[in-house]
Design an enzyme around this catalytic site. Structure first.
Site, PDB file in Angstrom:
ATOM      1  N   ARG A 190      73.438  55.309  87.641  1.00  0.00           N
ATOM      2  CA  ARG A 190      72.986  56.599  88.201  1.00  0.00           C
ATOM      3  C   ARG A 190      74.212  57.334  88.750  1.00  0.00           C
ATOM      4  NH1 ARG A 190      67.621  56.055  88.029  1.00  0.00           N
ATOM      5  NH2 ARG A 190      66.866  53.919  88.131  1.00  0.00           N
ATOM      6  N   CYS A 222      63.758  56.510  87.468  1.00  0.00           N
ATOM      7  CA  CYS A 222      64.306  57.695  86.784  1.00  0.00           C
ATOM      8  C   CYS A 222      63.295  58.835  86.785  1.00  0.00           C
ATOM      9  CB  CYS A 222      64.689  57.356  85.342  1.00  0.00           C
ATOM     10  SG  CYS A 222      65.942  56.082  85.220  1.00  0.00           S
TER      11      CYS A 222
HETATM   12  C1  BEZ Z   1      63.853  52.710  86.767  1.00  0.00           C
HETATM   13  O1  BEZ Z   1      62.787  52.406  87.289  1.00  0.00           O
HETATM   14  O2  BEZ Z   1      64.176  53.862  86.569  1.00  0.00           O
HETATM   15  C2  BEZ Z   1      64.826  51.617  86.410  1.00  0.00           C
HETATM   16  C3  BEZ Z   1      64.870  50.491  87.199  1.00  0.00           C
HETATM   17  C4  BEZ Z   1      65.752  49.475  86.851  1.00  0.00           C
HETATM   18  C5  BEZ Z   1      66.572  49.599  85.742  1.00  0.00           C
HETATM   19  C6  BEZ Z   1      66.529  50.762  84.982  1.00  0.00           C
HETATM   20  C7  BEZ Z   1      65.647  51.778  85.302  1.00  0.00           C
END
Ligand code: BEZ
Length: 220
Positions: free
Chosen positions: A134, A57
């Site tokens: 997402r 993110c």
């Molecule tokens: C992230 O790194 O943004 C992420 C990865 C897996 C689940 C939720 C967020």
């Protein structure tokens, strides 16, 4: 025959639909209260991320901040969302600015009660019961939902594809054409298929670049 017992109950995810008015909302953001109506007259990208202070993110927030001037140049506003609180969003964007020297210029919705997430079908229990996937929603100046992209939690989105999608939609609207696979601005566009036999014959005389009567391209 023995009746099959269904043991798994699937929760229905209500999804908005392309070509229809985008669901209206009022929400608290890092820049105050916003309503969908506030964006009438400009394009809007509403996007969700799973959680603040997570690495994928963070790369996406940096990516959105980097394309922000390009979006503004195209008349597009940007609005983020996750189910985290405003305090968490503020702490995270301050951290991104402090550690990565990138200022986050767009507001981020704190959708603690998941109201907007539910309206837009952003929660996919198979991915996560508590976090938003997402998602990207492109809403046009009339408030019509024009495109949706859904990515899983583990895959960061491609910012150039988001810009390309905006360019394709705006080109389609302006010139009443369609855009082929992998199209980029400046390349030939697709002339919409003819609706009558007469139009099919006529178009072969228009000077388009045609593979056949149904498949013609032209330069803008
Ligand atoms: C992230 O790194 O943004 C992420 C990865 C897996 C689940 C939720 C967020």
């Amino acid at each position: 025959m023995e009746e099959k017992v269904i043991t798994e109950t699937k929760e229905a995810v209500s999804m908005p639909r392309l070509g229809e008015p985008a669901p209206t909302f009022e929400a608290t953001t890092t820049q105050g209260v916003v309503r969908l109506e506030d964006f009438k007259g400009s394009w809007l990208i509403l996007f969700s991320h799973p959680a603040d202070f997570t690495p994928v993110c963070t790369t996406e927030f940096i990516g959105f901040a980097e394309i922000y001037p390009e979006l503004k140049r195209r008349g597009v506003e940007l609005l983020g969302l996750s189910v985290d609180s405003v305090s968490s969003h503020i702490a995270w964007v301050r951290n991104i600015e402090e550690k990565m020297r990138i200022k986050i210029p767009f507001p981020v919705i704190a959708d603690l009660d998941k109201k907007v997430a539910t309206l837009y079908g952003m929660i996919h229990p198979g991915e996560s019961r508590t976090e938003t996937a997402r998602c990207v929603f492109v809403i046009d100046p009339e408030g019509i939902l024009r495109a949706m992209i859904y990515y899983p939690l583990t895959t960061g989105r491609n910012m150039q594809e988001i810009l390309r999608l905006i360019d394709a939609l705006q080109t389609t609207d302006k010139h009443k054409v369609a855009t082929p696979a992998n199209w980029k601005p400046g390349e030939a566009v697709i002339v919409p298929p003819p609706k009558t036999q007469e139009m099919a014959e006529q178009r072969l005389k228009e000077g388009y670049e045609c593979k056949d009567w149904y498949f013609c391209k032209k330069k803008l």
